[in-house]
Design an enzyme around this catalytic site. Structure first.
Site, PDB file in Angstrom:
ATOM      1  N   ASP A  32       0.867  -1.183   0.000  1.00 55.74           N
ATOM      2  CA  ASP A  32       0.000   0.000   0.000  1.00 55.74           C
ATOM      3  C   ASP A  32       0.905   1.236   0.000  1.00 55.74           C
ATOM      4  O   ASP A  32       1.800   1.344   0.838  1.00 55.74           O
ATOM      5  CB  ASP A  32      -0.859  -0.023   1.280  1.00 55.74           C
ATOM      6  CG  ASP A  32      -2.238   0.559   1.078  1.00 55.74           C
ATOM      7  OD1 ASP A  32      -2.347   1.528   0.312  1.00 55.74           O
ATOM      8  OD2 ASP A  32      -3.193   0.056   1.695  1.00 55.74           O
ATOM      9  N   ASP A  37      -2.901   4.612  -2.741  1.00 60.08           N
ATOM     10  CA  ASP A  37      -4.001   5.084  -1.908  1.00 60.08           C
ATOM     11  C   ASP A  37      -4.441   6.486  -2.319  1.00 60.08           C
ATOM     12  O   ASP A  37      -3.598   7.376  -2.454  1.00 60.08           O
ATOM     13  CB  ASP A  37      -3.503   5.109  -0.451  1.00 60.08           C
ATOM     14  CG  ASP A  37      -4.550   5.608   0.514  1.00 60.08           C
ATOM     15  OD1 ASP A  37      -5.494   4.850   0.778  1.00 60.08           O
ATOM     16  OD2 ASP A  37      -4.436   6.744   0.998  1.00 60.08           O
ATOM     17  N   HIS A  72     -11.213  -2.473   3.947  1.00 61.22           N
ATOM     18  CA  HIS A  72     -11.112  -1.945   5.310  1.00 61.22           C
ATOM     19  C   HIS A  72     -11.891  -0.647   5.515  1.00 61.22           C
ATOM     20  O   HIS A  72     -11.862  -0.100   6.612  1.00 61.22           O
ATOM     21  CB  HIS A  72      -9.627  -1.706   5.614  1.00 61.22           C
ATOM     22  CG  HIS A  72      -9.035  -0.716   4.645  1.00 61.22           C
ATOM     23  ND1 HIS A  72      -8.830  -1.009   3.314  1.00 61.22           N
ATOM     24  CD2 HIS A  72      -8.652   0.571   4.795  1.00 61.22           C
ATOM     25  CE1 HIS A  72      -8.345   0.050   2.693  1.00 61.22           C
ATOM     26  NE2 HIS A  72      -8.226   1.029   3.579  1.00 61.22           N
ATOM     27  N   ASP A  73     -12.533  -0.131   4.475  1.00 57.76           N
ATOM     28  CA  ASP A  73     -13.259   1.142   4.600  1.00 57.76           C
ATOM     29  C   ASP A  73     -14.771   0.962   4.624  1.00 57.76           C
ATOM     30  O   ASP A  73     -15.504   1.958   4.581  1.00 57.76           O
ATOM     31  CB  ASP A  73     -12.895   2.061   3.413  1.00 57.76           C
ATOM     32  CG  ASP A  73     -11.476   2.586   3.506  1.00 57.76           C
ATOM     33  OD1 ASP A  73     -10.965   2.737   4.632  1.00 57.76           O
ATOM     34  OD2 ASP A  73     -10.874   2.855   2.447  1.00 57.76           O
TER      35      ASP A  73
HETATM   36  C1  GLC Z   1      -8.004   5.572   1.576  1.00 53.63           C
HETATM   37  C2  GLC Z   1      -7.902   4.409   2.535  1.00 53.63           C
HETATM   38  C3  GLC Z   1      -8.536   4.803   3.836  1.00 53.63           C
HETATM   39  C4  GLC Z   1      -7.788   5.973   4.391  1.00 53.63           C
HETATM   40  C5  GLC Z   1      -7.749   7.118   3.395  1.00 53.63           C
HETATM   41  C6  GLC Z   1      -6.750   8.142   3.802  1.00 53.63           C
HETATM   42  O1  GLC Z   1      -9.294   5.850   1.193  1.00 53.63           O
HETATM   43  O2  GLC Z   1      -8.478   3.280   1.976  1.00 53.63           O
HETATM   44  O3  GLC Z   1      -8.529   3.759   4.759  1.00 53.63           O
HETATM   45  O4  GLC Z   1      -8.415   6.400   5.574  1.00 53.63           O
HETATM   46  O5  GLC Z   1      -7.352   6.689   2.113  1.00 53.63           O
HETATM   47  O6  GLC Z   1      -5.453   7.661   3.605  1.00 53.63           O
END
Ligand code: GLC
Length: 576
Positions: A124, A226, A347-348
């Site tokens: 990531d 990301d 995870h979101d």
């Molecule tokens: C992305 C990730 C999320 C994170 C955000 C800020 O959307 O998936 O979990 O909070 O970016 O980095």
């Protein structure tokens, strides 16, 4: 629940785009198209030192389990040093491992262990922003003439208040934070502890490529970028026009320079290694998505759009018709060119079984198997979020004090400050919160589900005695064993990876049916998305030849009429 609608809504995508190119995807075979990605939230996977937080040694301990799933790639959420304002998405050192997770030696062993098992590793990469505790930001905020000043977006206060920008995780929803040290505001699309990096500065870009090369030299096989669509911005920060909310991405990201940055990244990094990169978010149109990933552009390789997952992001749940439309239009738009990710959770978002299936005790297993049949029989690279192979479910917290997620906590503060409806907010959180999908992996029926010997950072779901790896391994009919069989079926039949997809019964409100077809071989996939029996005539002219997958003991068929049990899913090979 605004924060979540926006979190996912900002990635909203609109239809447009054309079919281009003559080649079929089958002629462009690659390992990352043919594999299945297993996503691990390392904080919640396996703790080996009793601090209640998962660690890299825990992933190493479970390598044989991961191998047993049949998956061929593992994506780990960020593992770099971080003060953990957003669980690792706020990085303070891109060349080190978060102390809770272990050491660089642990990382090296993990990578070695994966590669020995023929499993690739996806890193990531969080470079739209860093942590405010990163040395770059410390320097940047220290004085206006610091060499790192231009690593971030600053708005001098003598110019007045900066034009409004929304922040996803700010308790006031304000993306500009005033910093008295230099009497200026800095930009943070996410929390105040996640200042946005200034990609317009070539030094920033070079730093990022060097970081990526550092990990590629170690042997990582892929990158997940990301929130990258936000990296390129209009740095004049114009006042947003009325109605901008309808196309947030256009005004917040996908700036004109994004493609030149990606081409540069391709030149500097991707072209030098056998790696692939997937973008989180895919712009706001199909054209945007293609512009990011089409092979002849030499930018990224795989799109990860949110429209499928955004279906049903409310307490009203989702309509199957809309779900089918979304997946069908994305498949058509990528039939000839480009490549998609296929997933129902990460995870979101909430747990797949709770959101798209049915987590009541009678239907949880059937619906989980049905959803995994879907993901693993669609075109694109399938992603399985840890625990979804078992049918793990939402934990469903009632009180704000139970949440750990910055989005939930700051969202709550905002509702209170603005006099919003707290009861409604908590009800939405209970169903949609990100913490639902972050509870510890359920390994066995021992205390804390075998995740930790300490107190887990987030509670283990009460249903762990029934839903866990040990129990499911022993049961040939479990979700886990169904998942493994589906992965194997996909591996054995390239038609599921590359085959043409055709939607059947578009108007049916219980059944999602489609065919996949490649080199004269044709598969029929039928999924009952409802808790009631669904009856329908076989929706193809050809005869059924062989039942390849079924999540029930039988298929009820009489005079070409099929009766699907609640959440039944099966796959037939059709006669030629
Ligand atoms: C992305 C990730 C999320 C994170 C955000 C800020 O959307 O998936 O979990 O909070 O970016 O980095």
């Amino acid at each position: 629940m605004k924060i979540f609608l926006i979190l996912t809504g900002v990635f909203l995508l609109i239809f447009s785009c054309a079919d281009q190119g003559k080649k079929t995807s089958y002629e462009d075979r690659t390992w990352w198209k043919e594999g299945v990605i297993y996503q691990i939230y390392p904080r919640s996977f396996k703790d080996t030192d009793g601090d209640g937080i998962g660690d890299l040694k825990g992933v190493i301990e479970k390598l044989d389990y991961i191998k047993s799933l049949g998956v061929s790639m593992v994506w780990l959420n960020p593992i770099y040093s971080s003060p953990n304002a957003d669980n690792g998405y706020d990085i303070s050192d891109y060349r080190n491992i978060m102390k809770e997770f272990g050491t660089m030696d642990d990382f090296d062993s993990l990578l070695k262990g994966l590669h020995e098992r023929d499993i690739k590793f996806v890193m990531d990469v969080v470079v739209n922003h860093s942590s405010d505790e990163h040395e770059w930001f410390k320097q940047s905020r220290s004085s206006r003439d610091n060499p790192y000043r231009d690593y971030y977006h600053w708005w001098p206060a003598e110019k007045g208040t900066p034009p409004y920008r929304y922040s996803l995780f700010d308790p006031k929803g304000d993306a500009w934070k005033y910093d008295s040290i230099t009497n200026a505001y800095y930009l943070h699309y996410f929390s105040q502890k996640q200042p946005d990096l200034k990609w317009e500065n070539p030094r920033v870009r070079q730093e990022v490529y060097d970081i990526m090369k550092f990990w590629a030299d170690k042997g990582v096989d892929g990158f997940r970028l990301d929130a990258f669509q936000y990296a390129a911005k209009d740095t004049t920060f114009p006042v947003l026009p009325v109605g901008y909310e309808k196309n947030v991405i256009k005004y917040y990201g996908m700036g004109p320079n994004l493609h030149s940055y990606l081409k540069e990244m391709y030149e500097e990094v991707f072209s030098k290694y056998d790696v692939f990169a997937v973008s989180e978010g895919a712009g706001s149109t199909f054209e945007d998505a293609h512009s990011l990933v089409d092979a002849d552009r030499n930018e990224l390789q795989m799109a990860y759009h949110f429209e499928g997952m955004d279906v049903g992001n409310s307490l009203d749940r989702f309509q199957l018709k809309e779900f089918k439309e979304v997946y069908t239009k994305w498949d058509s738009a990528f039939a000839k060119k480009g490549w998609l990710s296929v997933f129902l959770a990460n995870h979101d978002v909430p747990r797949m079984a709770s959101k798209f299936g049915n987590d009541s005790p009678i239907f949880r297993e059937a619906s989980t198997k049905m959803l995994n049949t879907f993901i693993l029989s669609m075109r694109g690279t399938p992603y399985c979020y840890y625990g979804d192979e078992l049918g793990m479910t939402n934990i469903g917290f009632d009180s704000i004090s139970q949440y750990q997620d910055i989005a939930a906590i700051n969202g709550y503060k905002k509702v209170i400050d603005t006099g919003g409806d707290v009861t409604q907010y908590l009800a939405s959180l209970k169903f949609l919160s990100r913490d639902n999908g972050r509870t510890p992996m359920q390994w066995d029926a021992s205390e804390q589900a075998g995740f930790t010997t300490g107190t887990p950072w987030l509670p283990v779901n009460d249903n762990y005695k029934k839903i866990n790896v040990a129990v499911e391994n022993e049961d040939p009919e479990s979700c886990l064993n169904h998942f493994k069989k589906m992965v194997q079926l996909r591996k054995d039949n390239p038609v599921f990876v590359y085959g043409k997809y055709t939607l059947l019964l578009p108007e049916h409100d219980q059944i999602y049916a489609y065919t996949r077809e490649l080199d004269g071989e044709k598969m029929l996939i039928m999924l009952n998305f409802s808790p009631e029996v669904a009856t329908v005539e076989i929706p193809v002219k050809k005869d059924l030849e062989e039942l390849l997958m079924n999540n029930y003991q039988n298929v009820f068929l009489k005079d070409r009429v099929l009766s699907l049990e609640p959440y039944q899913a099966f796959i037939y090979k059709l006669k030629n």
